[in-house]
Structure formats: structure tokens, C-alpha cells
Design an enzyme around this catalytic site. Structure first.
Site, PDB file in Angstrom:
ATOM      1  N   HIS A   1       0.848  -1.195   0.000  1.00  0.00           N
ATOM      2  CA  HIS A   1       0.000   0.000   0.000  1.00  0.00           C
ATOM      3  C   HIS A   1       0.880   1.239   0.000  1.00  0.00           C
ATOM      4  O   HIS A   1       1.877   1.309   0.710  1.00  0.00           O
ATOM      5  CB  HIS A   1      -0.917   0.041   1.219  1.00  0.00           C
ATOM      6  CG  HIS A   1      -1.893   1.177   1.174  1.00  0.00           C
ATOM      7  ND1 HIS A   1      -3.114   1.081   0.545  1.00  0.00           N
ATOM      8  CD2 HIS A   1      -1.807   2.439   1.645  1.00  0.00           C
ATOM      9  CE1 HIS A   1      -3.750   2.236   0.638  1.00  0.00           C
ATOM     10  NE2 HIS A   1      -2.978   3.071   1.301  1.00  0.00           N
TER      11      HIS A   1
ATOM     12  N   THR B   1      -5.801   4.559  -7.494  1.00  0.00           N
ATOM     13  CA  THR B   1      -5.686   3.362  -8.332  1.00  0.00           C
ATOM     14  C   THR B   1      -7.028   2.987  -8.948  1.00  0.00           C
ATOM     15  O   THR B   1      -7.095   2.585 -10.115  1.00  0.00           O
ATOM     16  CB  THR B   1      -5.133   2.189  -7.500  1.00  0.00           C
ATOM     17  OG1 THR B   1      -3.841   2.545  -7.007  1.00  0.00           O
ATOM     18  CG2 THR B   1      -5.007   0.923  -8.328  1.00  0.00           C
TER      19      THR B   1
ATOM     20  N   ARG C   1     -12.563  12.928   4.423  1.00  0.00           N
ATOM     21  CA  ARG C   1     -11.206  13.458   4.603  1.00  0.00           C
ATOM     22  C   ARG C   1     -10.703  14.114   3.321  1.00  0.00           C
ATOM     23  O   ARG C   1      -9.991  15.120   3.365  1.00  0.00           O
ATOM     24  CB  ARG C   1     -10.244  12.331   5.007  1.00  0.00           C
ATOM     25  CG  ARG C   1     -10.372  11.865   6.435  1.00  0.00           C
ATOM     26  CD  ARG C   1      -9.545  10.594   6.647  1.00  0.00           C
ATOM     27  NE  ARG C   1      -8.151  10.805   6.323  1.00  0.00           N
ATOM     28  CZ  ARG C   1      -7.370   9.884   5.752  1.00  0.00           C
ATOM     29  NH1 ARG C   1      -7.860   8.707   5.399  1.00  0.00           N
ATOM     30  NH2 ARG C   1      -6.101  10.152   5.513  1.00  0.00           N
TER      31      ARG C   1
ATOM     32  N   SER D   1      -6.896   4.259   8.347  1.00  0.00           N
ATOM     33  CA  SER D   1      -7.507   4.050   7.036  1.00  0.00           C
ATOM     34  C   SER D   1      -6.813   2.922   6.284  1.00  0.00           C
ATOM     35  O   SER D   1      -7.452   2.006   5.761  1.00  0.00           O
ATOM     36  CB  SER D   1      -7.449   5.340   6.221  1.00  0.00           C
ATOM     37  OG  SER D   1      -7.971   5.137   4.929  1.00  0.00           O
TER      38      SER D   1
ATOM     39  N   LYS E   1      -8.353  -1.518   6.299  1.00  0.00           N
ATOM     40  CA  LYS E   1      -8.646  -2.255   5.056  1.00  0.00           C
ATOM     41  C   LYS E   1      -7.741  -3.470   4.907  1.00  0.00           C
ATOM     42  O   LYS E   1      -8.178  -4.543   4.490  1.00  0.00           O
ATOM     43  CB  LYS E   1      -8.500  -1.331   3.846  1.00  0.00           C
ATOM     44  CG  LYS E   1      -9.524  -0.218   3.759  1.00  0.00           C
ATOM     45  CD  LYS E   1      -9.488   0.475   2.413  1.00  0.00           C
ATOM     46  CE  LYS E   1      -8.264   1.319   2.184  1.00  0.00           C
ATOM     47  NZ  LYS E   1      -8.279   2.585   2.934  1.00  0.00           N
ATOM     48  N   LYS E   2      -6.462  -3.296   5.231  1.00  0.00           N
ATOM     49  CA  LYS E   2      -5.523  -4.393   5.052  1.00  0.00           C
ATOM     50  C   LYS E   2      -5.786  -5.515   6.047  1.00  0.00           C
ATOM     51  O   LYS E   2      -5.693  -6.700   5.707  1.00  0.00           O
ATOM     52  CB  LYS E   2      -4.081  -3.875   5.178  1.00  0.00           C
ATOM     53  CG  LYS E   2      -3.720  -2.837   4.131  1.00  0.00           C
ATOM     54  CD  LYS E   2      -4.027  -3.310   2.709  1.00  0.00           C
ATOM     55  CE  LYS E   2      -3.711  -2.267   1.661  1.00  0.00           C
ATOM     56  NZ  LYS E   2      -4.082  -2.681   0.297  1.00  0.00           N
TER      57      LYS E   2
END
Length: 437
Positions: free
Chosen positions: A82, A120, A168, A183, A187-188
Site C-alpha cells: 500500500h 488506483t 477526509r 484508514s 482495510k488491510k
């Protein structure tokens, strides 16, 4: 506790208890907290910060706002990378298929543009038919069959982060270490990874503009991730100029395809992509050291297996199967494409990378509101790297725009963002440092 009470306590500098953080994130996820309250919370955190305990609690509350994926049926190490966000940073597009071709499973959950940085998902939406939000079954099948899948957050994966991320983006609260950490890692962690490599950007085109801040963010990310059981390292990379020679959405997909075809050898971009891929292979235990890992990643690029993996991923997720064969007939082109020439003579000494990212937004390629649509066709390409000697009239790049007036404004803006000097600048190494604990 009411959301406004939690906001008040953080505004006044209190360390929030885990239960208060969980309550606020629950209200954020289910819509009980208003957009104004979420923005106020983000701004309070931006000003007051969070200690390590608060950041862990925030990360885990956001992770637990949805499902956590399980990849026990995958017979490969499950890993991801990331980036904290940069300009011309399309590393993920090439890294995921290279890593998959080397034996990793890469279920990459990506985001849209944030502030001046490109997203992305916005780049992938340039590909006709590509599904950034596939059903869970298709996501899993793509990871199994292709080795990688780059998608957006599903409705059930860290939904609290999805809402906070969008707010944000438009409230000047992007560059907060606790919010960035939570953040990224929520997710990870929800993606069920076994290892993670972080690309922490440093420079005038990054959210962290000086090295101490970048190292502080990298250490915070590594500490929280490893503390949550996710084996993680971080690489700090330079972002004082665009990483790729293209900034925009379609133009960065074109750059990705050229890279996978071997047309970007010897560039800063190649150094960063192969370094991060190598770090993934070492962290996941597939290679003993960076030297061996770099060689393995290089082979996957040179023998075409990475390009084949990318093509398979795109096709499985609904995109055209012949994208790499004939991108010019598939990807949309801007109505106006003009060269941008220099008025000065000398070496390209420095540039305002953040300004280049903002110039793409001004052309229509980014957002000023969370719900805003963008024009994927606009941007800049053929950008010259710092250190290049320029004569008057030499092309520094090209602008892709919707109208002649917008192209002229974009060209003038790009030209103004570069400094020219009589002496060549010293060498800039794209790999700045590494944090493992």
C-alpha cells in the site's frame, strides 16, 4: 455517548477510551453520525492527534465495522502493498501482477484519489468494462486464477473507512498520521493478509514533506500492523517529482502497459516497483533477501509472465482481453493533446509535484467533492525527469484536455511548476529508507 460529546473530548485534547472510539465509528458506519460530525471528528484528530492506544482502537474499530476475509483455501502466501499516495504513482498496477507471477496471492483493496494524489481505482476505471466492485465470489476467483485482483472496498469491507475516506478528501484532513494509519490498516487487516509492505512517500508531492514526519508515519504503521498480527515492513520513497512520466488516469494506464512491455527499463519507476516487489517476496518468506527477490521480480517482468498476469486479471474482472495488444483503440483519448514547451534554457532543477497533481484536478481529472465524477482522459504525459537539459522550445511534456482553452491553461500551469537552473541537480535516489520495527 453522543457523537458530539466524543468530538468535544477530542477537540479538548483528551485521549479517547476504546469504547468511545468504537461508539463513534459505529455511528459513522451506520449513518447515525452526520457528515458534519464526521468532518468535525476528523479535524479534531488532525489538530490533537491520537496516542498509540487510540490509533490501535480506531484501526480495529474500523476493521470490525465489516467483514474480515479468510484466504485459507489459497495455496500461496497472501500479501499486499500500500502507498500513502503520490503523483504519477501507478506502482500498484504493475507490482500486483509481478508479485503474483512470482508466487504471491495479492488481493489488493485500493482507493480513489485523495487530495492531490491519484487513485488506483480511478485509473482502473479508465479500462472499459473493468469491475472495481465485483461480487465476493468473482474477487476470490480472480485471486485464485490470476494470482491478483485490484478492486475497491466492497460494501461489507471496512465500511466505516469508506465514508471517512471520502470526507477526509474534501476537508483538508488527509495528512493526519492516526487517520492515515487507521484508514490503510483497517482495510488491510480486513483483507485477511499474512504480510504487508508499505510505500511511505516523502517530498513535496507527498502528504509527508519532511523525513522525520515520513519516518514517524512509517513507524506508526509498522507498529500498529505488527501489533495486530500482520507482518509488515515499510519503505520510504521519494516524491519530489512525479514517479511515472504520466499523471492522470488513462495516461497512467498507458504507462503501466508500456512498463509491463519493458519500455520503462532504467527509470526511477522501475527501481521503486522492483524494490517494493522484492520487499514483498522477502517479507512473505518466498525469498531469503532483497538481492534474490529483486532478481526474481525482474525475471517475471522480462519473461512476460507479469504482463500475462495483468491481462488475465483485467479480463476476469470484465475488461477487454486484448488490452495489452491494442491499448490505443480501447482507451479513451482526450479531445485535445498539446505539447508543453519550455521558455527557458537550463537543467530541470526542481518541480512542484503536488502542484502537478492539483493541475490534473483543475483539468477535470480529480475531485473537489466526494460525489463528483471525473474525466479519466485528462492529464499530462511524456514528462521529463529532473536533471534533463532543456533548450528553449524543448518539450517538457504533453497536456491532455477537454478543450483548447483548458489545454492552454494546463500547459501554462505545468510550465510554471518547474524550476530551471544552470547546474544539474544532484542525484535523487528514489529509495530513501526502510522501517521494519
Amino acid at each position: 455517548m453522543l457523537p458530539q460529546e466524543i468530538i468535544c473530548r477530542k477537540r479538548d485534547g483528551e485521549a479517547l477510551k476504546p469504547e468511545a472510539i468504537r461508539e463513534f465509528i459505529s455511528a459513522l458506519a451506520d449513518g447515525t453520525a452526520s457528515e458534519g460530525q464526521v468532518a468535525a471528528f476528523a479535524m479534531a484528530v488532525w489538530f490533537r492527534g491520537m496516542d498509540a492506544g487510540e490509533t490501535v482502537a480506531l484501526t480495529e474499530a474500523m476493521r470490525d465495522s465489516g467483514e474480515v476475509l479468510d484466504w485459507r483455501d489459497i495455496d500461496r502466501p497472501v500479501a499486499d502493498k500500500h502507498s500513502t499516495g503520490g503523483v504519477g504513482d501507478d506502482v500498484s498496477l504493475m507490482l500486483a501482477p509481478i508479485a503474483a507471477a512470482c508466487g504471491l496471492a495479492v488481493p489488493m483493496i485500493s482507493g480513489r484519489g485523495l487530495g492531490h494524489t491519484g487513485g488506483t481505482l480511478d485509473k482502473l476505471e479508465s479500462i472499459p468494462g473493468y469491475t472495481i466492485n465485483p461480487p465476493s465470489s468473482l474477487f476470490r476467483r480472480t485471486v485464485k486464477d490470476a494470482g491478483c485482483a485490484i478492486i475497491g472496498q466492497t460494501r461489507d469491507l471496512a465500511p466505516a473507512d469508506r465514508r471517512l475516506y471520502a470526507i477526509r478528501d474534501v476537508t483538508a484532513t488527509v495528512d493526519s498520521v492516526p487517520l492515515i494509519t487507521a484508514s490503510i490498516l483497517s482495510k488491510k487487516l480486513a483483507a485477511g493478509l499474512q504480510s504487508l509492505v508499505l510505500d511511505v512517500k516523502l517530498g513535496n508531492g507527498a502528504f509527508m514533506t519532511d523525513r522525520p514526519d515520513a519516518e514517524r508515519l512509517a513507524r506508526a504503521l509498522v507498529e500498529v500492523a505488527n501489533g495486530s498480527g500482520l507482518r509488515t515492513t515499510a519503505v520510504i520513497t521519494d516524491m519530489n517529482q512525479p514517479l511515472a512520466d504520466a499523471v492522470g488516469n488513462v495516461v497512467e494506464i498507458e504507462n503501466c502497459i508500456a512498463f509491463l512491455k519493458g519500455e520503462k527499463a532504467g527509470t526511477r519507476l522501475e527501481t521503486v516497483v522492483l524494490t517494493l516487489t522484492g520487499e514483498m517476496l522477502v517479507t512473505a518468506g518466498l525469498e531469503p533477501d532483497q538481492t534474490a527477490a529483486h532478481a526474481t521480480a525482474q525475471r517475471a517482468l522480462l519473461d512476460g509472465s507479469a504482463a500475462e498476469t495483468f491481462s488475465r486479471m483485467v479480463a476476469l474482472l470484465g475488461g477487454p482481453g486484448n488490452l495489452l495488444d491494442d491499448p490505443s483503440s480501447i482507451l479513451a483519448k482526450a479531445p485535445v493533446i498539446l505539447p508543453v514547451t519550455m521558455d527557458e534554457v537550463g537543467y530541470l532543477k526542481a518541480c512542484d509535484a503536488r502542484g502537478i497533481g492539483m493541475a490534473v484536478i483543475e483539468l477535470g481529472g480529480g475531485r473537489t467533492r466526494p460525489d463528483q465524477s471525473i474525466d479519466h482522459r485528462v492529464g499530462f504525459d511524456r514528462l521529463r525527469p529532473l536533471g534533463t537539459w532543456m533548450d528553449k522550445g524543448d518539450e517538457i511534456g504533453r497536456v491532455h484536455a477537454r478543450t483548447l482553452d483548458e489545454a492552454a491553461a494546463g500547459a501554462a500551469r505545468l510550465r510554471s511548476l518547474y524550476m530551471v537552473g544552470d547546474e544539474a541537480p544532484g542525484p535523487e535516489y528514489p529509495i530513501v529508507g526502510r522501517i521494519s520495527e
